[in-house]
Design a protein around this motif. Structure first.
Motif, PDB file in Angstrom:
ATOM      1  N   SER A 146       0.834  -1.203   0.000  1.00 51.53           N
ATOM      2  CA  SER A 146       0.000   0.000   0.000  1.00 51.53           C
ATOM      3  C   SER A 146       0.874   1.260   0.000  1.00 51.53           C
ATOM      4  O   SER A 146       0.516   2.278  -0.573  1.00 51.53           O
ATOM      5  CB  SER A 146      -1.015  -0.021   1.150  1.00 51.53           C
ATOM      6  OG  SER A 146      -0.503   0.613   2.258  1.00 51.53           O
ATOM      7  N   ASP A 149       1.777   1.761  -3.626  1.00 50.98           N
ATOM      8  CA  ASP A 149       0.663   2.362  -4.370  1.00 50.98           C
ATOM      9  C   ASP A 149       0.611   3.858  -4.125  1.00 50.98           C
ATOM     10  O   ASP A 149       0.464   4.655  -5.057  1.00 50.98           O
ATOM     11  CB  ASP A 149      -0.678   1.748  -3.925  1.00 50.98           C
ATOM     12  CG  ASP A 149      -0.824   0.336  -4.444  1.00 50.98           C
ATOM     13  OD1 ASP A 149      -0.024  -0.035  -5.325  1.00 50.98           O
ATOM     14  OD2 ASP A 149      -1.708  -0.392  -3.963  1.00 50.98           O
ATOM     15  N   GLU A 150       0.764   4.198  -2.828  1.00 49.00           N
ATOM     16  CA  GLU A 150       0.719   5.616  -2.455  1.00 49.00           C
ATOM     17  C   GLU A 150       1.871   6.354  -3.149  1.00 49.00           C
ATOM     18  O   GLU A 150       1.700   7.440  -3.698  1.00 49.00           O
ATOM     19  CB  GLU A 150       0.883   5.689  -0.934  1.00 49.00           C
ATOM     20  CG  GLU A 150       0.552   7.023  -0.322  1.00 49.00           C
ATOM     21  CD  GLU A 150       0.927   6.996   1.167  1.00 49.00           C
ATOM     22  OE1 GLU A 150       1.365   8.009   1.669  1.00 49.00           O
ATOM     23  OE2 GLU A 150       0.797   5.915   1.786  1.00 49.00           O
TER      24      GLU A 150
END
Ligand code: ADP
Length: 371
Positions: A146, A149-150
């Motif tokens: 995650s 992704d960020e």
């Protein structure tokens, strides 16, 4: 640890002796009630439980401890005068493994059973550990995913900003070409150059990240002059930020060894951060000195500083202090790359900082470096 429960002292002594001789840790209880008290306090791998005892008999004990969380994995071997009927085996106890031995106890058989239970216990302990480690690994990977992704979304945004500016400047340039206005054209060409430089730096940082990841970051070690390196970097940052007062205290006279370009990159990162995260203070102090066979470089600003809760994390990949991340552009990789560069030099990187008082980022490297 094994718990032997028997009301006859001589049985306890002889069983304990054999088990201890075979390397097992042993505890004893001379009644069912005493056994219950012990199981409440301690975890046992195995309980050897006499069935016929005055007071609480062996089955009652087994039934009672089946509800204890401490005895969840505990196995039981019943010692009984007659063979135990199935109903006893299946009735009260469903926690650990279950078995029985008829009296008089055949020691070899008892030992065999004890060893088997221990092996099963060890295997299931290892399996549990593996499962725990796997679950942790999954959690770590999920978080990394995650973060990635960020990062991709921030990186795309960071790349898009200079691209949009370049597009805008080129449109203005096109109009000025048509009317032949060379002064304005020169001005906008410079603007485009600046944005292209920004893009270049961003892409270089992204490439560094992938080089670090694949272990392909190469270093060219050579002797160089620390004073010249500092002057070069400060000059570039000074030109872009003329309102800042850069004070340089360089006390390193002799040549030091390292990859000058990479160390310049670290210093540049410290300086651009100092300017970025201290926009209202105008003084930045750069220091270089020798101590204990190491060269020490630092950049001190008088800006917002970093609170204790974030200070440990700023050198981590993709880490940005959340409270300020919306106010200042960035990818959260500059300090991570800097850390890799300094560690590859056998040096140390760090920061001293107080919120609202400013930060001092520093690194040290051995003067004579053999990469
Ligand atoms: P970026 O500046 O692109 O976010 P860095 O890796 O260079 O990435 O820095 C990581 C984080 O550390 C920054 O987002 C910022 O929150 C904090 N930081 C770095 N330098 C300073 C500084 N001089 N003062 C206060 N905070 C800083």
């Amino acid at each position: 640890m094994i718990l032997i429960v028997d009301d006859k002292q001589e049985n306890l002594i002889s069983l304990k002796k054999v088990l201890v001789k075979n390397g097992f840790e042993v505890d004893t209880a001379s009644s069912g009630e005493m056994a219950l008290r012990k199981v409440l306090k301690k975890s046992y791998v195995l309980i050897i439980l006499d069935v016929q005892m005055p007071g609480m008999d062996g089955f009652e004990v087994a039934q009672a401890i089946s509800g204890y969380s401490k005895a969840k994995e505990t196995a039981i071997i019943f010692l009984s005068a007659a063979s135990i009927e199935n109903k006893f085996i299946t009735q009260g106890y469903s926690s650990g493994g279950l078995d029985y031995i008829t009296k008089p106890v055949e020691m070899n058989i008892l030992l065999l059973k004890v060893k088997t239970f221990y092996r099963i216990y060890e295997q299931s302990r290892k399996l549990n550990e593996m499962q725990k480690a796997l679950l942790q690994e999954i959690e770590i990977r999920k978080r990394a995913e995650s973060k990635k992704d960020e990062f991709i979304s921030i990186a795309s945004h960071e790349l898009k900003t200079p691209l949009t500016s370049i597009k805008g400047y080129l449109q203005v340039l096109e109009r000025n070409v048509n009317i032949g206005n060379t002064d304005t054209m020169k001005y906008h060409v410079q603007k485009v150059h600046k944005q292209v430089e920004k893009l270049n730096e961003l892409v270089a940082d992204l490439l560094d990240i992938s080089r670090i990841e694949s272990g392909e970051m190469k270093f060219k070690m050579a002797s160089f002059c620390a004073g010249d390196m500092i002057e070069n970097v400060v000059e570039v940052v000074r030109q872009g930020n003329p309102s800042f007062n850069f004070i340089v205290n360089c006390h390193i006279e002799e040549a030091i060894e390292g990859d000058e370009m990479r160390l310049e990159q670290v210093l540049m990162n410290f300086l651009t951060n100092a300017v970025k995260y201290a926009p209202d203070s105008k003084k930045i102090v750069v220091t270089a000195l020798l101590e204990n066979g190491h060269a020490y470089f630092s950049v001190r600003d008088f800006g917002m500083g970093i609170s204790n809760e974030h200070i440990e994390s700023v050198f981590k990949k993709f880490y940005r202090v959340e409270e300020t991340s919306l106010r200042f552009q960035g990818l959260g990789i500059g300090l991570y790359i800097s850390r890799q560069i300094i560690e590859r030099h056998g040096g140390k990187i760090g920061v001293k900082s107080k919120q609202n008082e400013g930060s001092e980022f520093f690194f040290t490297i051995p003067i004579h470096n053999k990469e």
